[in-house]
Design a protein around this motif. Sequence first.
Motif, PDB file in Angstrom:
ATOM      1  N   VAL A  15      -9.617  28.569   8.730  1.00  0.00           N
ATOM      2  CA  VAL A  15     -10.826  28.304   7.948  1.00  0.00           C
ATOM      3  C   VAL A  15     -10.833  26.818   7.595  1.00  0.00           C
ATOM      4  CG1 VAL A  15     -11.112  30.662   7.099  1.00  0.00           C
ATOM      5  CG2 VAL A  15      -9.728  29.077   5.804  1.00  0.00           C
ATOM      6  N   THR A  16     -11.821  26.381   6.856  1.00  0.00           N
ATOM      7  CA  THR A  16     -11.967  24.969   6.533  1.00  0.00           C
ATOM      8  C   THR A  16     -10.693  24.416   5.898  1.00  0.00           C
ATOM      9  OG1 THR A  16     -14.327  25.322   6.202  1.00  0.00           O
ATOM     10  CG2 THR A  16     -13.386  23.295   5.289  1.00  0.00           C
ATOM     11  N   ALA A  17     -10.222  23.285   6.443  1.00  0.00           N
ATOM     12  CA  ALA A  17      -9.021  22.638   5.927  1.00  0.00           C
ATOM     13  C   ALA A  17      -9.256  22.134   4.504  1.00  0.00           C
ATOM     14  CB  ALA A  17      -8.614  21.486   6.837  1.00  0.00           C
ATOM     15  N   GLU A  18      -8.157  21.948   3.788  1.00  0.00           N
ATOM     16  CA  GLU A  18      -8.191  21.462   2.405  1.00  0.00           C
ATOM     17  C   GLU A  18      -7.765  19.992   2.364  1.00  0.00           C
ATOM     18  OE1 GLU A  18      -9.127  23.403  -0.142  1.00  0.00           O
ATOM     19  OE2 GLU A  18      -9.275  25.251   1.000  1.00  0.00           O
ATOM     20  N   MET A  19      -8.040  19.335   1.258  1.00  0.00           N
ATOM     21  CA  MET A  19      -7.583  17.967   0.983  1.00  0.00           C
ATOM     22  C   MET A  19      -7.898  17.010   2.128  1.00  0.00           C
ATOM     23  SD  MET A  19      -3.985  18.772  -0.830  1.00  0.00           S
ATOM     24  CE  MET A  19      -3.917  19.689  -2.329  1.00  0.00           C
ATOM     25  N   MET A  41      -3.939  41.455   3.010  1.00  0.00           N
ATOM     26  CA  MET A  41      -4.865  40.326   3.153  1.00  0.00           C
ATOM     27  C   MET A  41      -4.244  39.143   2.437  1.00  0.00           C
ATOM     28  SD  MET A  41      -8.624  41.987   2.416  1.00  0.00           S
ATOM     29  CE  MET A  41      -8.394  41.704   0.678  1.00  0.00           C
ATOM     30  N   GLY A  42      -4.363  37.956   3.062  1.00  0.00           N
ATOM     31  CA  GLY A  42      -3.751  36.813   2.421  1.00  0.00           C
ATOM     32  C   GLY A  42      -4.347  35.486   2.813  1.00  0.00           C
ATOM     33  N   VAL A  43      -3.805  34.430   2.176  1.00  0.00           N
ATOM     34  CA  VAL A  43      -4.198  33.056   2.409  1.00  0.00           C
ATOM     35  C   VAL A  43      -2.930  32.246   2.643  1.00  0.00           C
ATOM     36  CG1 VAL A  43      -5.258  31.014   1.367  1.00  0.00           C
ATOM     37  CG2 VAL A  43      -6.226  33.271   0.936  1.00  0.00           C
ATOM     38  N   MET A  44      -2.959  31.390   3.674  1.00  0.00           N
ATOM     39  CA  MET A  44      -1.836  30.519   3.989  1.00  0.00           C
ATOM     40  C   MET A  44      -2.314  29.069   3.997  1.00  0.00           C
ATOM     41  SD  MET A  44       0.352  30.251   7.517  1.00  0.00           S
ATOM     42  CE  MET A  44       1.215  31.790   7.276  1.00  0.00           C
TER      43      MET A  44
END
Length: 127
Positions: A15-19, A41-44
Amino acid sequence: MSTARGTFNVVMTPVTAEMEGAVSRFDFTKTFLGDLEATGMGVMLSCGNPQVGEAGYVAIETVRGRIGEREGGFALQQLGRMHRGSQTLHYEVVPGSGRGAFDGIVGTFHLTIEEDGTHRYELAYEL
């Protein structure tokens, strides 16, 4: 301490990159089979250069399902690192995250990935 063993399938979705693009982000889903029959379900979030073996990541995921007659949910947290050809992974149950029949669960989660890509888990836990 009790132990649940089996396999899981994981689907990673970038998904959209951060920072400003410095930190990659992935959403993921898992299907656990074996002693733990569940979905996750998770976020990495990751940073570094995994193509050359230098990177790190953190992840948090929620798991809902059953072990034997116990049904409910809990969360897992991960911290992984790749550096100079070695890898480390710390993976555990988040204290206070247990729901339903998993209220009060604590423990550690160990995974191995076989040459054919099969993901195996061993969840050592106490209730």
